[in-house]
Design a protein around this motif. Sequence first.
Motif, PDB file in Angstrom:
ATOM      1  N   ASN A 137       0.847  -1.195   0.000  1.00  0.00           N
ATOM      2  CA  ASN A 137       0.000   0.000   0.000  1.00  0.00           C
ATOM      3  C   ASN A 137       0.880   1.242   0.000  1.00  0.00           C
ATOM      4  OD1 ASN A 137      -2.022   1.858   0.224  1.00  0.00           O
ATOM      5  ND2 ASN A 137      -2.709   1.241   2.262  1.00  0.00           N
ATOM      6  N   ARG A 138       1.253   1.651  -1.212  1.00  0.00           N
ATOM      7  CA  ARG A 138       2.081   2.848  -1.375  1.00  0.00           C
ATOM      8  C   ARG A 138       1.312   3.842  -2.242  1.00  0.00           C
ATOM      9  NH1 ARG A 138       6.932   1.078   0.634  1.00  0.00           N
ATOM     10  NH2 ARG A 138       7.717  -0.978  -0.007  1.00  0.00           N
ATOM     11  N   GLU A 139       1.469   5.122  -1.943  1.00  0.00           N
ATOM     12  CA  GLU A 139       0.715   6.156  -2.640  1.00  0.00           C
ATOM     13  C   GLU A 139       1.026   6.183  -4.134  1.00  0.00           C
ATOM     14  OE1 GLU A 139      -0.102  10.966  -2.262  1.00  0.00           O
ATOM     15  OE2 GLU A 139       0.803   9.856  -0.598  1.00  0.00           O
ATOM     16  N   ALA A 140       2.229   5.756  -4.491  1.00  0.00           N
ATOM     17  CA  ALA A 140       2.628   5.794  -5.905  1.00  0.00           C
ATOM     18  C   ALA A 140       2.020   4.647  -6.711  1.00  0.00           C
ATOM     19  CB  ALA A 140       4.153   5.735  -6.005  1.00  0.00           C
ATOM     20  N   TYR A 141       1.493   3.619  -6.033  1.00  0.00           N
ATOM     21  CA  TYR A 141       0.956   2.459  -6.739  1.00  0.00           C
ATOM     22  C   TYR A 141      -0.535   2.678  -6.985  1.00  0.00           C
ATOM     23  CZ  TYR A 141       5.270   0.145  -5.172  1.00  0.00           C
ATOM     24  OH  TYR A 141       6.585  -0.178  -4.919  1.00  0.00           O
ATOM     25  N   ARG A 142      -0.904   2.906  -8.213  1.00  0.00           N
ATOM     26  CA  ARG A 142      -2.287   3.185  -8.543  1.00  0.00           C
ATOM     27  C   ARG A 142      -2.666   2.493  -9.855  1.00  0.00           C
ATOM     28  NH1 ARG A 142      -2.463   4.146  -4.015  1.00  0.00           N
ATOM     29  NH2 ARG A 142      -3.316   5.960  -2.923  1.00  0.00           N
ATOM     30  N   PHE A 143      -3.978   2.299 -10.026  1.00  0.00           N
ATOM     31  CA  PHE A 143      -4.494   1.660 -11.243  1.00  0.00           C
ATOM     32  C   PHE A 143      -4.539   2.659 -12.392  1.00  0.00           C
ATOM     33  CE2 PHE A 143      -6.155  -1.256  -8.053  1.00  0.00           C
ATOM     34  CZ  PHE A 143      -6.013  -2.485  -8.675  1.00  0.00           C
ATOM     35  N   GLN A 144      -4.442   2.122 -13.609  1.00  0.00           N
ATOM     36  CA  GLN A 144      -4.653   2.923 -14.806  1.00  0.00           C
ATOM     37  C   GLN A 144      -5.400   2.073 -15.828  1.00  0.00           C
ATOM     38  OE1 GLN A 144      -0.951   4.110 -16.563  1.00  0.00           O
ATOM     39  NE2 GLN A 144      -0.331   2.038 -17.117  1.00  0.00           N
ATOM     40  N   GLY A 145      -6.180   2.742 -16.686  1.00  0.00           N
ATOM     41  CA  GLY A 145      -6.966   2.043 -17.706  1.00  0.00           C
ATOM     42  C   GLY A 145      -8.448   2.112 -17.392  1.00  0.00           C
ATOM     43  N   VAL A 146      -9.243   2.618 -18.345  1.00  0.00           N
ATOM     44  CA  VAL A 146     -10.672   2.791 -18.082  1.00  0.00           C
ATOM     45  C   VAL A 146     -11.377   1.446 -17.917  1.00  0.00           C
ATOM     46  CG1 VAL A 146     -10.827   5.016 -19.250  1.00  0.00           C
ATOM     47  CG2 VAL A 146     -11.215   2.912 -20.548  1.00  0.00           C
ATOM     48  N   VAL A 147     -10.830   0.374 -18.515  1.00  0.00           N
ATOM     49  CA  VAL A 147     -11.382  -0.966 -18.380  1.00  0.00           C
ATOM     50  C   VAL A 147     -10.213  -1.945 -18.466  1.00  0.00           C
ATOM     51  CG1 VAL A 147     -11.828  -1.289 -20.839  1.00  0.00           C
ATOM     52  CG2 VAL A 147     -13.231  -2.497 -19.179  1.00  0.00           C
ATOM     53  N   HIS A 148     -10.366  -3.107 -17.842  1.00  0.00           N
ATOM     54  CA  HIS A 148      -9.267  -4.065 -17.711  1.00  0.00           C
ATOM     55  C   HIS A 148      -8.041  -3.344 -17.129  1.00  0.00           C
ATOM     56  CE1 HIS A 148     -11.580  -7.108 -19.744  1.00  0.00           C
ATOM     57  NE2 HIS A 148     -11.787  -6.289 -20.754  1.00  0.00           N
TER      58      HIS A 148
END
Length: 668
Positions: A137-148
């Motif tokens: 759980n790090r602030e820099a780790y985030r999802f990208q992509g509107v789907v999948h």
Amino acid sequence: METGTISLCMIVKDEEKNLGRCLESVRRWVDEIVVVDTGSTDRTPDIATSYGARVFSFPWPDDFARARNESLKHATKDWVFVLDADEEVPLETAQNLKRLASAPDGVEGWTFTIASPATAAESSPGTRHLNLRMFRNREAYRFQGVVHEQVRFGDLGGRAEALIRHSGLTIIHYGYMRDRKERRAKTLRNIALLKKALAESPDDPFYNYNLGVSYYAAGNLEDSRRHYETAIRHADPGAVFTPVLFRNYVLCLSDMGEQAKALEIADRALAFFPDYPDLYFLKGQIFWDLGMLPEAKACFLKCTHFTQVPPEYITTEGVTGRLAFANLAEVCARRGDIDAAVEFILKAAKEDRSYRVFARLCALLKEQKQTGAETAAFLKKAGLDSRAVVRLLFDVGEFASCLAELEAQPVPDPGMLLLQGKCLIRLGRYAEAAEMLNRIPPGSPAAAKALPEQCLARWLDDPRKSAARVIAACGLPDAPVTAACRAVDALVTGERGGAPAKLGERDDAHRAALDIALEAFMLGDKDLALAVGRAVSGGEGPGEAYFALGKHALAGGRHREAQKLLERALYRCRARAEAYYLLGAACAGLNWHEKAFKYFAAAAREVAEKNELYLTGALEQLTDECLSLVLKGIGLEESNAELRRSLFKLAAFKKRLHRCKEAFANVD
């Protein structure tokens, strides 16, 4: 080593059917549950709260990554574990989550194998693929992509892959088991989101790949192909989705009838991914469809040489085992090598204990001229219990051996009593059958199935007997089968005008009556079958009765019976064109292509307009005949390139014809 804490993070909407199963499977092994609800109108938020979740409302943003990232904002523990509501965590996986959360520095995330059963149907092949589901759980780790959507590891850049480990654990995904309407709605939603994303990045290979997947699921093969081709032009060979991109493109081309191109792409993909068995399996299926049996056999054998599938590949479960062995059995059976077919189907049965596989084994044993007793011994040696053995013996037509096995059992339950009665009827021992079937309690689950058999035991006897008392005592006064039995009994006893009145207008009662008539016909009582057929069809002559029975037999997949009945209906029924067409379909189901062509063509001649369905049926059978001739030529001249080109062209034409026929069949 210090154990890390875990936040389960989920996004949900209207998942009351699934959410409880998901949370129950994992709640004891995570430290907090964060649920972001994007607009549920059912009990989803209440169910989440009942499992101790912190629930946050978030308007659906038409962007899965934004919704996922909203859930991450509320996570307070050391590690994030991501699930969807239609997933379940097996006990072994759940028990190991804390071990994964104790990973030393240098491990930033864990992948899991996502196992997706295809449908609820018996032995349907599922798929398996790798997905990152747990990370620090790090602030820099985030999802990208509107789907999948996928996790982006901030400033780790190219080092991220080296810091992710495979857990060796599984998550079960039930999404493909949703009903067709739900799946289509999800597919159309994904298409809309992906088209919006591609408007900004038209050459993005991952978006094009996923849009190809969605169009394929929606049945739009042309658009699926277009996006797969764009994805292949721009994809990095080392990208995690590239192997399955090639696999899916091959499948799409094959479904479009472009078998030569599909084989070419499969070989191109194998140059990059020689350890991907699904590509060999697809090649085997293409060769099988083309009738090129030696090549099909070589590909399926290649699949069985793999001891495992690399976890990073999306794979269909069984391609290295049960599915490949079952296909090898069919290849050998088609070539007349029944002994080898039995060996291969037995290998399939070691992994797949389904009724379907053992039914195929029994059919092959019958082709080997094995007796019923020998088949029973074979099945017992294979480890089947007595109930499965007797069901298989009955279905393969070994009634005397089935009865002997049943009589050797201890006190039978209603289901076994029913099977005994059915065996006795088929052996012509009607009085014994009636006595056996009378022992089935009226309120048991087998009662409804037993009623028509109890009646047949009386109607088929010599002289015929009324079944009125049995019908009155069955305890199912309003059931369709009861109405059907009353109607048939009226015919047997000569009650004037009684049968149509007792059947009424209920379609289910008509179908139940036709089931009885068809069984009587198969047992040799043509007179009773015709009488019932007349009552259902409302026709005076035998032609309408035969037509109704033949149409019903074909709908149930009984091609041989349908062919016999419909041939008797020709020239004597009103729906002459439909009779020809149905007879053609029955012959096609029996692989009698010359006869099928003749009947389809006759159907087309009967009607001057709107006969496209009949014409495409005729052309399809003519194409099959041409394919057979070309294959015989290839057997004589294996290196003849012109014959191979003709084979591919005919196969492509047949696929297009089949799609046209399906389209015409769906026109009101």
